[in-house]
Design a protein around this motif. Structure first.
Motif, mmCIF file in Angstrom:
data_model
loop_
_atom_site.group_PDB
_atom_site.id
_atom_site.type_symbol
_atom_site.label_atom_id
_atom_site.label_comp_id
_atom_site.label_asym_id
_atom_site.label_seq_id
_atom_site.Cartn_x
_atom_site.Cartn_y
_atom_site.Cartn_z
ATOM 1 N N HIS A 262 0.827 -1.208 0.000
ATOM 2 C CA HIS A 262 0.000 0.000 0.000
ATOM 3 C C HIS A 262 0.864 1.261 0.000
ATOM 4 C CE1 HIS A 262 -3.255 2.705 -0.024
ATOM 5 N NE2 HIS A 262 -2.511 3.420 0.791
ATOM 6 N N HIS A 311 -6.940 -2.411 4.336
ATOM 7 C CA HIS A 311 -8.115 -2.230 3.479
ATOM 8 C C HIS A 311 -8.074 -3.139 2.245
ATOM 9 C CE1 HIS A 311 -5.934 1.447 1.521
ATOM 10 N NE2 HIS A 311 -5.593 0.333 0.911
ATOM 11 N N HIS A 312 -6.942 -3.794 2.010
ATOM 12 C CA HIS A 312 -6.905 -4.779 0.926
ATOM 13 C C HIS A 312 -7.406 -6.137 1.396
ATOM 14 C CE1 HIS A 312 -4.647 -2.224 -1.864
ATOM 15 N NE2 HIS A 312 -4.068 -1.756 -0.782
HETATM 16 CU CU LIG Z 1 -4.131 0.241 -0.561
#
Ligand SMILES: [Cu+2]
Ligand code: HEM
Lengths: 545, 100
Positions: A262, A311-312
């Motif tokens: 990320h 959030h993945h």
């Molecule tokens: Cu991300």
């Protein structure tokens, strides 16, 4: 022809060619052993362009397959390989090095009034490491490829896949070090080598963006390296880190992978934001609005970017409570990004805007990045993401950011500094035309993917139900336009290196130390160390007549 | 930074400390402390890292900016561990089928 393009009256008309970094020495050795940050930037430019076309080739395969609902062009296995190689090549070998290693390398020393980066040999080493990583990737690619997706999720990658996972992991591991070295070099250079008078808050925002990026590169990339080592250990020697059958936790792989990956998306977008800050002020002829906010939002993005990786993983088996924390934190990252967009817009307000090619790219960036960012907020919703995860909505989201944002910024920057890098001007008409082709092609390719994803089309399959065909054909048609849009600049930029008009020192009338050096600069950039006496972007607004 | 010569005595002391800590790690691995297993293992590893960084890597003689850099690195590790553990601690808080 644009008024800003006309050479200023004082521009020298060279009767004999002056010595600069390009003609200071000739021959292979002078390039392959160079310690000049500008030449190393060009080495990177050539190599990442090559990888861009390799990655593009696989994108063409993907889009061709998806023209028809049946999986007829490629087997499922080959399709898996195609999208994996597209992702691996574009991310690790094109987009991550793109702006930092090319524009950052070339410009940071000049922008801060230095003769070179702090560690020129390390800089050259980083290019060699990149090339070695690239060759291992090429090996993986020519001996069957990989089919795990660029995310290399375990336990598929560690236990089941029969493709070249180990070679790919080694390739990414190696290139990671080139990225770390670039970041390290920038951090030290920006701390130690600023010209007299160039205080932190007089730095160009391009430099701030690269400082933030470098911090991510230095702190994040080692985690990816370790993760890949764990993966290789599990795959080759049967360690049980991720495979539940051996007492491991597959979700742990995702945690470690996204702890780097990320932030890595910010490695891709932050430098591009730095470029846009330069372009917007220059072509609005105005001092940037809220300098401190833009500078600090880069730093905030670098820090907050490390807090959101979960959030993945909302549907991965991660705890719902952790999901809530990651969801809230993800919404917070939206704030510094929005600050930038608002500040660029405010900078343009009442500016005297000119529509030169780099500015057209900047407009493209702002619009497309905004769409990409806002759809990111959709995805950060714990509930909505259950519907959207692993659909084409996600594919559209990250392409709006990575291609619509980062690549537009990269091309805008390449055009803006092209006269400085090569000493030549590119043909403005063609350049504007291709910027528009790219914008149209881009939206036609990726907007339908939002709709497809929302309607439920999953990503990473070579076949799909009939009712999705119209939108997929639109997307593939757009991709062909996009392809043309990338080829045109390739051609005229190449052409201009030889036949373009000679560029004056400062073709845009821009502020910044790089525009006080000759085009192209001499090997050591400055004859004497410049002294900085004013804030960044002290543009004087032209009087209206 | 330069100018400080660390005596051999300190190096041997550090080596001894690392050896003892390693022995503790190995010893503790044979006991079942439940939830505390991870805590103890991480605490011992943290001590080792501190000793190495402080003495072997000479951070105790470093300038403030270098110290700040070291602290930054450690802070990032802590961020990673804390957020990672929010997941592992709370995974079975919710009733229903267990993931792993
Ligand atoms: Cu991300
Ligand atoms: C320039 C930088 C680009 C980057 C960094 C990039 C990155 C990516 C990544 C990471 C994926 C996900 C791969 C996966 O699902 O494992 C992807 C998918 C895809 N990209 Fe790109 N891309 C770029 C450019 C393009 C271009 C120019 C096109 C089209 C002409 C394109 C078309 C696609 C398509 C169709 C997919 C979907 C594959 C699938 O999941 O089914 N990309 N891209």
């Amino acid at each position: 022809m644009n008024a800003a393009l006309a050479p200023p009256p004082s521009a020298p008309t060279p009767s004999e060619t002056p010595t600069h970094y390009l003609n200071a020495s000739y021959g292979f050795r002078s390039w392959l052993l160079t310690l000049d940050h500008k030449r190393i930037a060009l080495l990177y430019l050539a190599s990442i362009t090559l990888f861009f076309f390799i990655g593009g080739f696989y994108a063409v395969l993907v889009r061709l397959e998806l023209v028809t609902p049946a999986g007829d062009l490629m087997s499922a296995e080959n399709y898996n390989t195609a999208f994996t190689l597209h992702g691996v090549v574009m991310i690790f070998f094109f987009l991550i090095p793109s702006i930092p290693a090319v524009l950052g390398n070339f410009l940071i020393p000049i922008m801060i009034g230095a003769r070179d980066l702090a560690f020129p040999k390390l800089n050259l080493l980083s290019w060699y490491i990149y090339m070695v990583g690239g060759m291992v990737a090429a090996y993986a690619l020519f001996t069957g490829g990989v089919d795990t997706g660029w995310t290399l999720y375990a336990p598929y990658s560690s236990t089941y896949s029969n493709s070249n996972v180990t070679a790919t992991a080694i390739a990414a591991f190696i290139t990671g070090f080139s990225s770390i070295l670039t970041g390290l070099n920038f951090v030290v250079t920006i701390h130690k080598m600023r010209a007299p008078g160039l205080t932190w808050f007089r730095l160009p925002l391009f430099v701030w963006a690269h400082y933030a990026t470098s911090v991510i590169q230095v702190l994040g990339t080692p985690v990816l390296a370790i993760t890949l080592v764990l993966l290789i250990l599990e795959r080759s020697f049967g360690f049980g880190f991720f495979d539940p059958a051996r007492g491991g936790d597959p979700v742990l792989f995702q945690h470690l992978f996204w702890f780097y990956s990320h932030p890595a998306v910010y490695i891709m977008i932050l430098p591009s934001m730095g470029v846009i800050s330069e372009l917007v002020t220059c072509f609005s002829r105005k001092k940037v609005f809220g300098y401190g906010f833009i500078a600090m939002s880069s730093v905030a993005i670098a820090v907050l970017g490390f807090l959101v990786w979960g959030h993945h993983m909302f549907v991965s088996g991660q705890s719902v409570y952790a999901g809530m924390v990651f969801s809230i934190l993800s919404f917070m990252v939206g704030i510094p990004s929005a600050i930038k967009v608002f500040n660029w817009t405010a900078t343009m307000y009442k500016g005297s805007i000119s529509y030169s090619t780099p500015m057209i790219y900047a407009f493209g960036f702002i619009g497309l990045f905004t769409i990409g960012g806002l759809t990111g907020l959709f995805l950060a919703n714990l509930g909505l993401d259950i519907h959207l995860h692993d659909t084409y909505f996600v594919v559209a989201h990250f392409h709006y950011i990575m291609v619509g944002g980062a690549v537009m910024g990269y091309l805008g920057g390449i055009h803006y500094w092209w006269p400085k890098m090569t000493g030549r001007l590119y043909p403005e008409g063609w350049a504007r035309f291709s910027a528009l082709v790219l914008f149209v092609g881009f939206n036609l390719t990726f907007f339908p993917q939002f709709l497809l994803g929302y309607m439920g089309m999953p990503r990473r399959y070579h076949a799909y139900p009939e009712e999705f065909q119209v939108l997929n054909v639109m997307s593939s048609a757009g991709a062909s336009i996009l392809g043309v849009g990338y080829l045109i600049p390739m051609i005229y930029l190449f052409w201009s290196m030889r036949y373009g008009r000679l560029a004056p020192e400062n073709p845009w009338g821009a502020k910044g130390l790089e525009w006080t050096t000759p085009s192209p600069p001499t090997t050591f950039n400055f004859d004497e160390t410049p002294v900085v006496t004013e804030e960044a972007y002290e543009y004087v607004k032209e009087e209206k007549h | 930074m330069s100018g400080h010569v660390t005596s051999k005595k300190i190096y041997f002391a550090v080596f001894g400390a690392l050896m003892i800590l390693t022995a503790i790690t190995v010893g503790v691995a044979t006991l079942d402390l439940g939830q505390l297993n991870t805590v103890v293992a991480l605490a011992v590893a943290g001590c080792k890292a501190t000793v190495v960084i402080w003495y072997f890597m000479e951070v105790r003689h470093a300038r403030p900016l270098t110290k700040l850099t070291v602290v930054g690195g450690i802070l990032w590790l802590v961020i990673m561990l804390i957020l990672l553990f929010t997941d592992y601690i709370s995974r079975d808080w919710m009733a229903g089928p267990q993931a792993w």
